[in-house]
Write a protein that holds these residues in place. Structure first.
Motif, PDB file in Angstrom:
ATOM      1  N   VAL A  45       9.347   2.613   5.797  1.00  0.00           N
ATOM      2  CA  VAL A  45       9.994   1.414   6.329  1.00  0.00           C
ATOM      3  C   VAL A  45       8.966   0.662   7.162  1.00  0.00           C
ATOM      4  O   VAL A  45       8.360   1.222   8.081  1.00  0.00           O
ATOM      5  CB  VAL A  45      11.216   1.777   7.194  1.00  0.00           C
ATOM      6  N   VAL A  46       8.764  -0.613   6.830  1.00  0.00           N
ATOM      7  CA  VAL A  46       7.788  -1.442   7.534  1.00  0.00           C
ATOM      8  C   VAL A  46       8.533  -2.595   8.189  1.00  0.00           C
ATOM      9  O   VAL A  46       9.384  -3.238   7.566  1.00  0.00           O
ATOM     10  CB  VAL A  46       6.724  -1.996   6.565  1.00  0.00           C
ATOM     11  N   ARG A  69      -4.153  -2.165   5.997  1.00  0.00           N
ATOM     12  CA  ARG A  69      -4.791  -0.950   5.486  1.00  0.00           C
ATOM     13  C   ARG A  69      -4.761   0.168   6.515  1.00  0.00           C
ATOM     14  O   ARG A  69      -4.482   1.327   6.192  1.00  0.00           O
ATOM     15  CB  ARG A  69      -6.242  -1.230   5.091  1.00  0.00           C
ATOM     16  N   GLY A  70      -5.055  -0.166   7.756  1.00  0.00           N
ATOM     17  CA  GLY A  70      -5.048   0.842   8.815  1.00  0.00           C
ATOM     18  C   GLY A  70      -3.678   1.448   9.043  1.00  0.00           C
ATOM     19  O   GLY A  70      -3.536   2.660   9.215  1.00  0.00           O
ATOM     20  N   LEU A  71      -2.646   0.612   9.039  1.00  0.00           N
ATOM     21  CA  LEU A  71      -1.282   1.114   9.214  1.00  0.00           C
ATOM     22  C   LEU A  71      -0.863   2.002   8.048  1.00  0.00           C
ATOM     23  O   LEU A  71      -0.259   3.058   8.248  1.00  0.00           O
ATOM     24  CB  LEU A  71      -0.295  -0.047   9.350  1.00  0.00           C
ATOM     25  N   ALA A  72      -1.174   1.562   6.833  1.00  0.00           N
ATOM     26  CA  ALA A  72      -0.804   2.355   5.661  1.00  0.00           C
ATOM     27  C   ALA A  72      -1.507   3.712   5.689  1.00  0.00           C
ATOM     28  O   ALA A  72      -0.888   4.749   5.416  1.00  0.00           O
ATOM     29  CB  ALA A  72      -1.143   1.591   4.379  1.00  0.00           C
ATOM     30  N   ALA A  73      -2.777   3.710   6.034  1.00  0.00           N
ATOM     31  CA  ALA A  73      -3.517   4.980   6.093  1.00  0.00           C
ATOM     32  C   ALA A  73      -2.967   5.887   7.187  1.00  0.00           C
ATOM     33  O   ALA A  73      -2.805   7.091   6.982  1.00  0.00           O
ATOM     34  CB  ALA A  73      -5.002   4.695   6.327  1.00  0.00           C
ATOM     35  N   SER A  74      -2.657   5.319   8.327  1.00  0.00           N
ATOM     36  CA  SER A  74      -2.114   6.121   9.434  1.00  0.00           C
ATOM     37  C   SER A  74      -0.746   6.695   9.078  1.00  0.00           C
ATOM     38  O   SER A  74      -0.447   7.849   9.399  1.00  0.00           O
ATOM     39  CB  SER A  74      -1.998   5.275  10.699  1.00  0.00           C
ATOM     40  N   PHE A 108       0.810  -1.223   0.000  1.00  0.00           N
ATOM     41  CA  PHE A 108       0.000   0.000   0.000  1.00  0.00           C
ATOM     42  C   PHE A 108       0.841   1.270   0.000  1.00  0.00           C
ATOM     43  O   PHE A 108       0.316   2.347  -0.274  1.00  0.00           O
ATOM     44  CB  PHE A 108      -0.914   0.039   1.231  1.00  0.00           C
ATOM     45  N   LEU A 109       2.123   1.165   0.339  1.00  0.00           N
ATOM     46  CA  LEU A 109       2.952   2.352   0.550  1.00  0.00           C
ATOM     47  C   LEU A 109       4.105   2.425  -0.440  1.00  0.00           C
ATOM     48  O   LEU A 109       4.590   1.395  -0.915  1.00  0.00           O
ATOM     49  CB  LEU A 109       3.515   2.336   1.976  1.00  0.00           C
TER      50      LEU A 109
END
Length: 130
Positions: free
Chosen positions: A55-56, A107-112, A49-50
């Motif tokens: 960095v994930v 999705r939540g992490l990418a949006a945040s 998503f990013l």
């Protein structure tokens, strides 16, 4: 009266405020591999998503309360975001973290993370139109 609470500990075995070893769930090697695989899938899905500048990372840790899963994102600017949770290990089948939960966390992490970048640069960007 304190002896009636689960936080009082067991004399000579468990300190006050600590959990007894029998209360902490044990995972088999297969379950540990499955949990690591599921957490890696969350991180991989978040990366999809990013852009590459983010960095994930993902981690599975064992603590007093059992297993804790953490997935974190460091955006290029702004504050890092993370999601930490404890998967339900009792109803575990092939996947310890179901696919719909993995997608929701990603999705939540990418949006945040995207929101962190937007908030960090919002003062420095001049809008092109009003």
């Amino acid at each position: 009266m304190n002896g009636n609470t689960p936080y009082a500990g067991l004399p000579g075995e468990t300190g006050a405020g600590q959990r007894a070893a029998a209360d902490v769930p044990e995972l088999s090697r297969t379950q540990k591999r499955t949990l690591s695989r599921d957490v890696s899938r969350i991180a991989a899905r978040t990366r999809e998503f990013l852009p590459d500048e983010y960095v994930v990372d993902a981690d599975v840790a064992t603590g007093q309360a059992g297993f804790q899963v953490t997935v974190a994102v460091q955006p290029p600017v702004g504050h890092p975001v993370s999601a930490g949770f404890r998967p339900d290990l009792e109803d575990a089948a092939e996947e310890l973290i179901p696919a719909d939960e993995r997608d929701e966390v990603a999705r939540g992490l990418a949006a945040s993370a995207a929101l962190q970048v937007k908030q960090a640069v919002s003062d420095n960007v001049t809008p092109t139109a009003k």
